[in-house]
Design a protein around this motif. Structure first.
Motif, PDB file in Angstrom:
ATOM      1  N   GLY A 111       0.841  -1.185   0.065  1.00 45.13           N
ATOM      2  CA  GLY A 111      -0.237  -0.050  -0.041  1.00 45.13           C
ATOM      3  C   GLY A 111       0.856   1.145   0.021  1.00 45.13           C
ATOM      4  N   ALA A 112       2.036   1.383   0.402  1.00 49.73           N
ATOM      5  CA  ALA A 112       2.830   2.177   0.223  1.00 49.73           C
ATOM      6  C   ALA A 112       3.094   3.067  -1.270  1.00 49.73           C
ATOM      7  N   HIS A 113       2.940   2.095  -2.285  1.00 54.00           N
ATOM      8  CA  HIS A 113       2.817   2.811  -3.432  1.00 54.00           C
ATOM      9  C   HIS A 113       1.911   4.012  -3.577  1.00 54.00           C
ATOM     10  N   LEU A 114       0.725   3.905  -2.950  1.00 56.77           N
ATOM     11  CA  LEU A 114      -0.286   4.950  -3.022  1.00 56.77           C
ATOM     12  C   LEU A 114       0.081   6.561  -2.466  1.00 56.77           C
ATOM     13  N   ARG A 115       1.001   6.285  -1.437  1.00 52.91           N
ATOM     14  CA  ARG A 115       1.673   7.450  -0.862  1.00 52.91           C
ATOM     15  C   ARG A 115       0.558   8.188  -0.080  1.00 52.91           C
ATOM     16  N   LYS A 116      -0.694   8.456  -0.567  1.00 53.38           N
ATOM     17  CA  LYS A 116      -1.801   8.820   0.387  1.00 53.38           C
ATOM     18  C   LYS A 116      -2.963   8.070   0.215  1.00 53.38           C
ATOM     19  N   ILE A 121       0.346   3.662   6.619  1.00 56.84           N
ATOM     20  CA  ILE A 121       0.859   3.331   5.433  1.00 56.84           C
ATOM     21  C   ILE A 121       1.428   4.602   4.626  1.00 56.84           C
ATOM     22  N   ASP A 122       0.864   5.849   5.032  1.00 54.81           N
ATOM     23  CA  ASP A 122       1.235   6.662   4.001  1.00 54.81           C
ATOM     24  C   ASP A 122       2.520   7.303   4.276  1.00 54.81           C
ATOM     25  N   ALA A 123       2.857   7.429   5.716  1.00 55.42           N
ATOM     26  CA  ALA A 123       4.030   7.902   6.208  1.00 55.42           C
ATOM     27  C   ALA A 123       5.291   6.866   5.638  1.00 55.42           C
ATOM     28  N   LEU A 124       5.165   5.688   5.519  1.00 55.38           N
ATOM     29  CA  LEU A 124       6.061   5.026   4.939  1.00 55.38           C
ATOM     30  C   LEU A 124       6.287   4.976   3.517  1.00 55.38           C
ATOM     31  N   GLN A 267      -3.899  -3.166  -2.165  1.00 52.11           N
ATOM     32  CA  GLN A 267      -3.111  -4.533  -2.724  1.00 52.11           C
ATOM     33  C   GLN A 267      -2.652  -4.325  -3.935  1.00 52.11           C
ATOM     34  N   GLU A 268      -3.382  -3.483  -4.923  1.00 56.26           N
ATOM     35  CA  GLU A 268      -3.207  -3.526  -6.357  1.00 56.26           C
ATOM     36  C   GLU A 268      -1.707  -3.564  -6.787  1.00 56.26           C
ATOM     37  N   ASP A 269      -0.860  -3.102  -6.344  1.00 56.43           N
ATOM     38  CA  ASP A 269       0.544  -3.303  -6.856  1.00 56.43           C
ATOM     39  C   ASP A 269       0.968  -4.484  -6.363  1.00 56.43           C
ATOM     40  N   TYR A 270       0.707  -5.071  -5.430  1.00 59.64           N
ATOM     41  CA  TYR A 270       1.176  -6.559  -5.103  1.00 59.64           C
ATOM     42  C   TYR A 270       0.447  -7.490  -5.884  1.00 59.64           C
TER      43      TYR A 270
END
Length: 296
Positions: A111-116, A121-124, A267-270
């Motif tokens: 989920g870190a690919h979302l950035r927001k 997870i956003d801070a990661l 989970q889309e990028d996973y």
């Protein structure tokens, strides 16, 4: 090699430290708990006791390191956890640049690919971006999925209401699950392996199961066959977490994470870059631990 390990002696940092010491490396473990000093030294590592919010301390602790393992600690007492995460991320970056460390293994998340839009997870994702901006840095990004340990939060629901649930699980998508031992294994492998690229993303998963199946397996393990998974509204999920004792900051972040799981973006990028499942720990194994905690 000299390794800098953040995360004190947590579920992942402890076995990582043990593995690195066993492999013959010098290891510095950063902890904010002075009571951990003796235990850290007993493992054959050096203890650096101080706060990850103290940049001067971090700069000193990181000095002379060849490789750093970064993770942002959780603290459920914080009134604004998201602000704390970003602060720690910024201070890690300052310490890395000050120490001249060029090789990093980062514990990020699916989920870190979302950035927001993915709550805690956003801070990661923010830290991933900050590290990418440092010239000459080689970063291996570990993105584990939903921790099995998060499912312990279902104990009260199953025990008191005969259901499991959250504000996700209302689609056909499976929930990707990870055990901390599997994360530690991959983290150790990546810390010991050569660094060859500016950025490498490694997804870590142990199992993939639909929430309805998770509810059934966990329910059966505690003698409640046929336990259903209920998809709550965002408001009900948020209020339920407040009632369970989470503060507004964490309840809001976890609500947002549930939204991202429900709408499929988390989970889309996973799924696009899935590869092989790297862990061996399955839901049925966790159900035994869950039953023990449930009875306790």
């Amino acid at each position: 090699m000299k390794y800098i390990i953040t995360g004190s002696l947590g579920n992942i940092s402890l076995p990582v430290t043990q593995n690195l010491v066993k492999a013959g490396h010098e290891v510095v473990v950063i902890s904010n708990n002075a009571n951990k000093k003796e235990q850290i030294e007993g493992l054959g590592a050096e203890a650096a006791i101080g706060s990850v919010q103290d940049v001067a301390f971090l700069q000193s602790a990181f000095k002379g390191g060849d490789v750093a393992y970064l993770m942002i600690p959780s603290d459920f007492s914080l009134a604004d956890y998201a602000a704390f995460q970003r602060e720690v991320a910024d201070k890690y970056v300052q310490a890395i640049q000050s120490a001249g460390i060029t090789r990093i293994v980062l514990l990020s998340s699916i989920g870190a690919h979302l950035r927001k839009g993915a709550g805690p997870i956003d801070a990661l994702g923010y830290l991933e971006e900050k590290l990418a901006q440092i010239p000459g840095l080689q970063v291996k990004i570990l993105r584990p999925s939903y921790f099995f340990n998060n499912l312990y939060a279902q104990i009260g629901l199953i025990k008191n209401a005969g259901i499991a649930g959250s504000n996700f699980g209302g689609t056909e998508e499976k929930l990707v699950l990870t055990d901390t031992d599997d994360i530690a294994k991959v983290a150790t492998e990546q810390l010991l392996a050569p660094f060859t690229e500016a950025q490498t993303i490694i997804y870590i998963s142990s199992d993939e199961r639909h929430p309805s199946e998770i509810a059934a397996v966990l329910g059966a393990a505690v003698g409640k066959e046929g336990t259903p998974w209920i998809t709550f509204s965002d408001e009900d999920a948020y209020n339920g977490m407040l009632q369970a004792g989470l503060n507004e900051s964490f309840a809001g972040l976890y609500r947002d994470m549930g939204q991202a799981l429900q709408n499929g973006t988390m989970q889309e990028d996973y799924w696009k870059n899935r590869g092989e499942i790297k862990g061996n720990f399955k839901l049925e194994y966790f159900a035994k631990r869950f039953a023990g905690a449930y009875q306790g």
